[in-house]
Design an enzyme around this catalytic site. Structure first.
Site, PDB file in Angstrom:
ATOM      1  N   LYS A 157       0.742  -1.229  -0.024  1.00 37.21           N
ATOM      2  CA  LYS A 157      -0.167  -0.066   0.114  1.00 37.21           C
ATOM      3  C   LYS A 157       0.811   1.365   0.142  1.00 37.21           C
ATOM      4  O   LYS A 157       1.887   1.289   0.688  1.00 37.21           O
ATOM      5  CB  LYS A 157      -0.788   0.004   1.223  1.00 37.21           C
ATOM      6  CG  LYS A 157      -2.024  -0.304   1.037  1.00 37.21           C
ATOM      7  CD  LYS A 157      -2.870   0.049   2.300  1.00 37.21           C
ATOM      8  CE  LYS A 157      -4.448  -0.616   2.163  1.00 37.21           C
ATOM      9  NZ  LYS A 157      -5.432  -0.433   3.475  1.00 37.21           N
ATOM     10  N   GLY A 164      -8.320   4.163  -4.550  1.00 34.58           N
ATOM     11  CA  GLY A 164      -7.868   2.569  -4.898  1.00 34.58           C
ATOM     12  C   GLY A 164      -6.540   2.552  -5.658  1.00 34.58           C
ATOM     13  O   GLY A 164      -6.001   1.423  -6.198  1.00 34.58           O
ATOM     14  N   LYS A 200      -1.471  -6.872   6.108  1.00 34.86           N
ATOM     15  CA  LYS A 200      -2.034  -8.275   5.695  1.00 34.86           C
ATOM     16  C   LYS A 200      -3.419  -8.048   4.923  1.00 34.86           C
ATOM     17  O   LYS A 200      -3.951  -7.308   4.993  1.00 34.86           O
ATOM     18  CB  LYS A 200      -2.338  -8.995   7.080  1.00 34.86           C
ATOM     19  CG  LYS A 200      -2.904 -10.408   6.910  1.00 34.86           C
ATOM     20  CD  LYS A 200      -2.731 -11.064   8.334  1.00 34.86           C
ATOM     21  CE  LYS A 200      -3.182 -12.643   7.951  1.00 34.86           C
ATOM     22  NZ  LYS A 200      -2.289 -13.336   7.102  1.00 34.86           N
ATOM     23  N   TYR A 201      -3.494  -8.845   4.005  1.00 38.91           N
ATOM     24  CA  TYR A 201      -4.729  -9.073   3.117  1.00 38.91           C
ATOM     25  C   TYR A 201      -6.034  -9.790   3.881  1.00 38.91           C
ATOM     26  O   TYR A 201      -5.785 -11.008   3.860  1.00 38.91           O
ATOM     27  CB  TYR A 201      -4.422  -9.542   1.695  1.00 38.91           C
ATOM     28  CG  TYR A 201      -5.478  -9.303   0.768  1.00 38.91           C
ATOM     29  CD1 TYR A 201      -6.247  -8.011   0.515  1.00 38.91           C
ATOM     30  CD2 TYR A 201      -5.897 -10.204  -0.098  1.00 38.91           C
ATOM     31  CE1 TYR A 201      -7.048  -8.048  -0.348  1.00 38.91           C
ATOM     32  CE2 TYR A 201      -6.815 -10.314  -1.007  1.00 38.91           C
ATOM     33  CZ  TYR A 201      -7.476  -9.092  -1.086  1.00 38.91           C
ATOM     34  OH  TYR A 201      -8.490  -8.735  -2.029  1.00 38.91           O
ATOM     35  N   HIS A 207     -16.183  -3.620   4.294  1.00 37.00           N
ATOM     36  CA  HIS A 207     -15.857  -1.990   4.570  1.00 37.00           C
ATOM     37  C   HIS A 207     -16.853  -1.370   5.301  1.00 37.00           C
ATOM     38  O   HIS A 207     -17.932  -1.054   4.642  1.00 37.00           O
ATOM     39  CB  HIS A 207     -15.392  -1.500   3.137  1.00 37.00           C
ATOM     40  CG  HIS A 207     -15.012   0.059   3.118  1.00 37.00           C
ATOM     41  ND1 HIS A 207     -13.757   0.436   2.773  1.00 37.00           N
ATOM     42  CD2 HIS A 207     -15.640   1.081   3.723  1.00 37.00           C
ATOM     43  CE1 HIS A 207     -13.823   1.959   3.014  1.00 37.00           C
ATOM     44  NE2 HIS A 207     -14.889   2.096   3.489  1.00 37.00           N
ATOM     45  N   GLU A 274     -12.239   4.990   8.106  1.00 34.89           N
ATOM     46  CA  GLU A 274     -12.422   3.584   7.584  1.00 34.89           C
ATOM     47  C   GLU A 274     -11.899   2.489   8.161  1.00 34.89           C
ATOM     48  O   GLU A 274     -11.019   2.565   8.646  1.00 34.89           O
ATOM     49  CB  GLU A 274     -12.097   3.525   6.113  1.00 34.89           C
ATOM     50  CG  GLU A 274     -12.701   4.763   4.976  1.00 34.89           C
ATOM     51  CD  GLU A 274     -12.086   4.568   3.810  1.00 34.89           C
ATOM     52  OE1 GLU A 274     -12.825   4.975   2.748  1.00 34.89           O
ATOM     53  OE2 GLU A 274     -11.101   3.824   3.461  1.00 34.89           O
ATOM     54  N   ASN A 289     -10.154   9.355   5.705  1.00 39.07           N
ATOM     55  CA  ASN A 289     -10.416  10.500   4.694  1.00 39.07           C
ATOM     56  C   ASN A 289     -10.503  11.821   5.171  1.00 39.07           C
ATOM     57  O   ASN A 289     -11.696  11.918   5.991  1.00 39.07           O
ATOM     58  CB  ASN A 289     -11.488   9.843   3.754  1.00 39.07           C
ATOM     59  CG  ASN A 289     -11.087   8.388   2.983  1.00 39.07           C
ATOM     60  OD1 ASN A 289      -9.831   8.699   2.690  1.00 39.07           O
ATOM     61  ND2 ASN A 289     -11.873   7.833   2.602  1.00 39.07           N
ATOM     62  N   ARG A 291     -11.803  14.768   4.361  1.00 39.35           N
ATOM     63  CA  ARG A 291     -12.576  15.426   3.286  1.00 39.35           C
ATOM     64  C   ARG A 291     -14.164  15.082   3.279  1.00 39.35           C
ATOM     65  O   ARG A 291     -14.383  13.887   4.017  1.00 39.35           O
ATOM     66  CB  ARG A 291     -11.957  15.283   2.031  1.00 39.35           C
ATOM     67  CG  ARG A 291     -11.962  13.828   1.786  1.00 39.35           C
ATOM     68  CD  ARG A 291     -11.925  13.635   0.171  1.00 39.35           C
ATOM     69  NE  ARG A 291     -11.510  12.266  -0.094  1.00 39.35           N
ATOM     70  CZ  ARG A 291     -12.021  11.150  -0.148  1.00 39.35           C
ATOM     71  NH1 ARG A 291     -13.477  11.249  -0.070  1.00 39.35           N
ATOM     72  NH2 ARG A 291     -11.561   9.904  -0.166  1.00 39.35           N
TER      73      ARG A 291
HETATM   74  P1  ADP Z   1     -14.575   7.735  -1.493  1.00 40.34           P
HETATM   75  O1  ADP Z   1     -14.529   6.945  -0.456  1.00 40.34           O
HETATM   76  O2  ADP Z   1     -15.223   9.089  -1.272  1.00 40.34           O
HETATM   77  O3  ADP Z   1     -15.163   7.272  -2.678  1.00 40.34           O
HETATM   78  P2  ADP Z   1     -12.191   7.828  -2.970  1.00 40.34           P
HETATM   79  O4  ADP Z   1     -10.913   7.610  -2.249  1.00 40.34           O
HETATM   80  O5  ADP Z   1     -12.841   6.909  -3.796  1.00 40.34           O
HETATM   81  O6  ADP Z   1     -13.050   8.217  -1.609  1.00 40.34           O
HETATM   82  O7  ADP Z   1     -12.125   8.949  -3.752  1.00 40.34           O
HETATM   83  C1  ADP Z   1     -13.290   9.955  -3.788  1.00 40.34           C
HETATM   84  C2  ADP Z   1     -13.148  10.503  -5.178  1.00 40.34           C
HETATM   85  O8  ADP Z   1     -12.227  11.218  -5.581  1.00 40.34           O
HETATM   86  C3  ADP Z   1     -13.536   9.529  -6.271  1.00 40.34           C
HETATM   87  O9  ADP Z   1     -14.341   9.972  -7.246  1.00 40.34           O
HETATM   88  C4  ADP Z   1     -12.194   9.369  -6.900  1.00 40.34           C
HETATM   89  O10 ADP Z   1     -12.007   8.939  -8.208  1.00 40.34           O
HETATM   90  C5  ADP Z   1     -11.564  10.791  -6.780  1.00 40.34           C
HETATM   91  N1  ADP Z   1     -10.153  10.758  -6.752  1.00 40.34           N
HETATM   92  C6  ADP Z   1      -9.440  10.217  -5.794  1.00 40.34           C
HETATM   93  N2  ADP Z   1      -8.231  10.493  -5.442  1.00 40.34           N
HETATM   94  C7  ADP Z   1      -8.080  11.468  -6.592  1.00 40.34           C
HETATM   95  C8  ADP Z   1      -7.021  12.261  -7.023  1.00 40.34           C
HETATM   96  N3  ADP Z   1      -5.687  11.950  -6.640  1.00 40.34           N
HETATM   97  N4  ADP Z   1      -7.065  13.219  -7.997  1.00 40.34           N
HETATM   98  C9  ADP Z   1      -8.425  13.340  -8.416  1.00 40.34           C
HETATM   99  N5  ADP Z   1      -9.616  12.785  -8.159  1.00 40.34           N
HETATM  100  C10 ADP Z   1      -9.216  11.640  -7.106  1.00 40.34           C
HETATM  101  P1  ADP Z   2      -8.002   4.069  -0.774  1.00 42.72           P
HETATM  102  O1  ADP Z   2      -7.068   5.152  -0.028  1.00 42.72           O
HETATM  103  O2  ADP Z   2      -7.283   3.904  -2.108  1.00 42.72           O
HETATM  104  O3  ADP Z   2      -9.341   4.497  -0.296  1.00 42.72           O
HETATM  105  P2  ADP Z   2      -7.900   1.972   1.460  1.00 42.72           P
HETATM  106  O4  ADP Z   2      -6.918   1.795   2.317  1.00 42.72           O
HETATM  107  O5  ADP Z   2      -8.976   2.851   1.854  1.00 42.72           O
HETATM  108  O6  ADP Z   2      -7.473   2.803   0.122  1.00 42.72           O
HETATM  109  O7  ADP Z   2      -8.248   0.668   0.562  1.00 42.72           O
HETATM  110  C1  ADP Z   2      -9.371   0.586  -0.361  1.00 42.72           C
HETATM  111  C2  ADP Z   2     -10.107  -0.737  -0.421  1.00 42.72           C
HETATM  112  O8  ADP Z   2      -9.187  -1.821  -0.463  1.00 42.72           O
HETATM  113  C3  ADP Z   2     -10.845  -0.867   0.887  1.00 42.72           C
HETATM  114  O9  ADP Z   2     -12.158  -0.403   0.898  1.00 42.72           O
HETATM  115  C4  ADP Z   2     -10.680  -2.323   1.043  1.00 42.72           C
HETATM  116  O10 ADP Z   2     -11.923  -3.067   0.036  1.00 42.72           O
HETATM  117  C5  ADP Z   2      -9.435  -2.845   0.406  1.00 42.72           C
HETATM  118  N1  ADP Z   2      -8.669  -2.887   1.465  1.00 42.72           N
HETATM  119  C6  ADP Z   2      -7.667  -2.104   2.042  1.00 42.72           C
HETATM  120  N2  ADP Z   2      -6.890  -2.522   2.946  1.00 42.72           N
HETATM  121  C7  ADP Z   2      -7.314  -3.871   2.847  1.00 42.72           C
HETATM  122  C8  ADP Z   2      -6.488  -5.043   3.670  1.00 42.72           C
HETATM  123  N3  ADP Z   2      -5.742  -4.923   4.498  1.00 42.72           N
HETATM  124  N4  ADP Z   2      -7.182  -6.428   3.670  1.00 42.72           N
HETATM  125  C9  ADP Z   2      -8.242  -6.503   2.755  1.00 42.72           C
HETATM  126  N5  ADP Z   2      -8.673  -5.379   1.951  1.00 42.72           N
HETATM  127  C10 ADP Z   2      -8.368  -4.256   2.117  1.00 42.72           C
HETATM  128 MG    MG Z   3     -10.349   4.313   1.443  1.00 39.84          MG
END
Ligand code: ADP
Ligand code: ADP
Ligand code: MG
Length: 444
Positions: A157, A164, A200-201, A207, A274, A289, A291
């Site tokens: 990560k 994602g 760990k996965y 979620h 989260e 998050n 925001r």
């Molecule tokens: P949420 O849990 O609110 O969906 P996300 O991490 O998916 O949070 O991001 C929120 C929104 O912002 C999504 O539409 C995602 O595609 C967009 N987003 C995330 N990171 C970026 C970035 N670095 N630049 C532009 N848009 C982003």
């Molecule tokens: P992002 O900042 O891109 O939203 P997250 O850390 O919130 O990244 O993870 C995005 C998604 O990936 C989670 O909502 C979950 O579905 C999956 N995920 C993240 N961490 C783990 C984990 N340790 N094990 C399994 N799934 C995970």
């Molecule tokens: Mg997230």
């Protein structure tokens, strides 16, 4: 109260913020890229100003142009929405330096909590469980060594990751090196920070996230959870609240953990903590998050609290006038993200209606879907007294919706809300892939 707010975003969230400002008697400035000249937010705002060419890097991520626009238009505050600059500590600091209020947490808090490694350490210190994992690692050799403690499968990560991006699953040791550098490179190019760590996965997890609101006087509220397990490629597709498998006991523990996290971070404004929830009831912090969250409206539906308006009031140093014991969560709400799968011109548009059915969108008849930005077209949101009725309402609304001229995921959303797994509430973060694959062709 602020007299004028500049909305530094586009699409449905810009519309959402402009509407909130209008209801609060605050003037708005929309910023737009060349591609968004004729967009709905630019039309709805009191004033509008072009901030650059169509690619986001030249417009919605162009910090100098946005600050200049705010100064030129006399805005006292900037609402960043989600995505783009919403979690950018440098931008928040730049606002502060220019005497403009950034509607969100302090830049120092953004910097600290935007870093997953840092927030994990903070959670450990205050006794909030985190997913077993490591701190930032310097190279793949070190990762291989540390992977022995964690075991496979594991995740690589990016500490700065979001949306994602910067996440890789590693099933066995010989995949680790490639995944390590792939995640790091992806994060370096998306977030200018290639630092990665291991986690760990966890499988068979959900979620579940908690919405918090914190003012500048130490008051912290938790507005309950959202289940966002239904994802594709680690991106949320459908969200609901309440979480169908939550017990009162786990909810209370998770709410306490979220409030504790916000307090430890000295958090202000709206934020989301989260967690992953395991079948045995154990839950683990994954990130905060810092925001407004895409899926915030479902919490507004069941709590009756307007999160965007509170973001604005909190940024204006108005104390929360609601107490935790007066927050009552009623009924059930579901959101389906409607995404474009192609570009094109929306040559026919019908938006469903009815009591407590709404579509948060910036779509209008004949608007063009351009390739430069996120593919989300809007969010279909329903509220009903109970979950079954909410599911039926969502099914009806999805059937009614017509968006012609671009390909969308509406059919997949229908398949999902009609699936047995969804109806039963029995799903985890990997379920959606299976539901869509199994659903193709049979029982439709
Ligand atoms: P949420 O849990 O609110 O969906 P996300 O991490 O998916 O949070 O991001 C929120 C929104 O912002 C999504 O539409 C995602 O595609 C967009 N987003 C995330 N990171 C970026 C970035 N670095 N630049 C532009 N848009 C982003
Ligand atoms: P992002 O900042 O891109 O939203 P997250 O850390 O919130 O990244 O993870 C995005 C998604 O990936 C989670 O909502 C979950 O579905 C999956 N995920 C993240 N961490 C783990 C984990 N340790 N094990 C399994 N799934 C995970
Ligand atoms: Mg997230």
């Amino acid at each position: 109260m602020f007299s004028k707010i500049l909305v530094a975003n586009r699409g449905e969230v810009a519309v959402r913020i402009i509407r909130a400002c209008r209801e609060m008697g605050i003037e708005t400035v929309a910023v737009y890229s060349e591609a968004d000249r004729n967009s709905l937010p630019a039309a709805l705002a009191d004033e509008r100003i072009c901030i650059g060419a169509s690619p986001a890097a030249e417009s919605y991520l162009n910090q100098k142009n946005i600050i200049s626009a705010a100064l030129a238009m006399g805005a006292n505050a900037i609402h960043p929405g989600y995505g783009f600059l919403s979690e950018n500590a440098e931008f928040a600091a730049l606002c502060e330096e220019n005497g403009i209020t950034f509607i969100g947490p302090d830049s120092k808090v953004l910097e600290a909590m935007g870093d997953k490694d840092h927030s994990r350490q903070l959670m450990k210190e205050i006794g909030v469980p985190v997913v077993p994992g490591t701190e930032i690692l310097k190279d793949a050799a070190e990762a291989k060594e540390r992977a022995k403690e964690i075991g496979y499968p594991l995740l690589i990560k990016a500490t700065a990751g979001g949306g994602g991006k910067g996440i890789r699953v590693v099933w066995k040791e010989d995949e680790l090196e490639n995944a390590f550098y792939a995640a790091s490179r992806e994060a370096e190019s998306a977030f200018s920070n290639g630092d990665v760590f291991l986690e760990k996965y966890l499988t068979s997890v959900r979620h579940v996230e908690m919405q918090v609101l914190a003012d500048c006087f130490g008051n912290i509220l938790c507005l309950g959870e959202r289940d966002c397990s239904l994802q594709l490629n680690k991106q949320k597709v459908l969200e609901e609240t309440l979480c169908p498998v939550m017990t009162e006991e786990i909810r209370q523990q998770m709410m306490d953990a979220a409030v504790k996290a916000a307090k430890a971070a000295e958090y202000t404004n709206a934020g989301t903590v989260e967690f992953l929830l395991a079948p045995d009831g154990q839950f683990y912090f994954i990130e905060m998050n810092t925001r407004l969250q895409v899926e915030h409206p479902i919490t507004e539906e069941i709590s009756g609290i307007d999160i965007v308006k509170w973001q604005i009031r909190i940024a204006c140093r108005i104390p929360l006038d609601i107490r935790q014991e007066n927050i009552h969560l009623h009924g059930h709400s579901i959101e389906c993200r409607i995404n474009a799968r192609s570009t094109g011109i929306v040559d026919f548009l019908h938006i469903p209606g009815g009591a407590r059915v709404h579509f948060d969108t910036a779509l209008v008849q004949d608007c063009e879907i351009v390739p430069y930005y996120d593919s989300m077209l809007g969010k279909l949101i329903v509220y009903a007294q109970d979950r079954e009725e909410a599911i039926r309402k969502m099914e009806a609304a999805l059937c009614e919706m017509v968006i012609q001229g671009v390909e969308t995921n509406i059919e997949d959303q229908l398949r999902l809300v009609r699936s047995k797994a969804f109806f039963k509430g029995e799903y985890d973060t990997l379920a959606l892939q299976n539901i869509l694959e199994e659903g193709r062709g049979i029982n439709e």
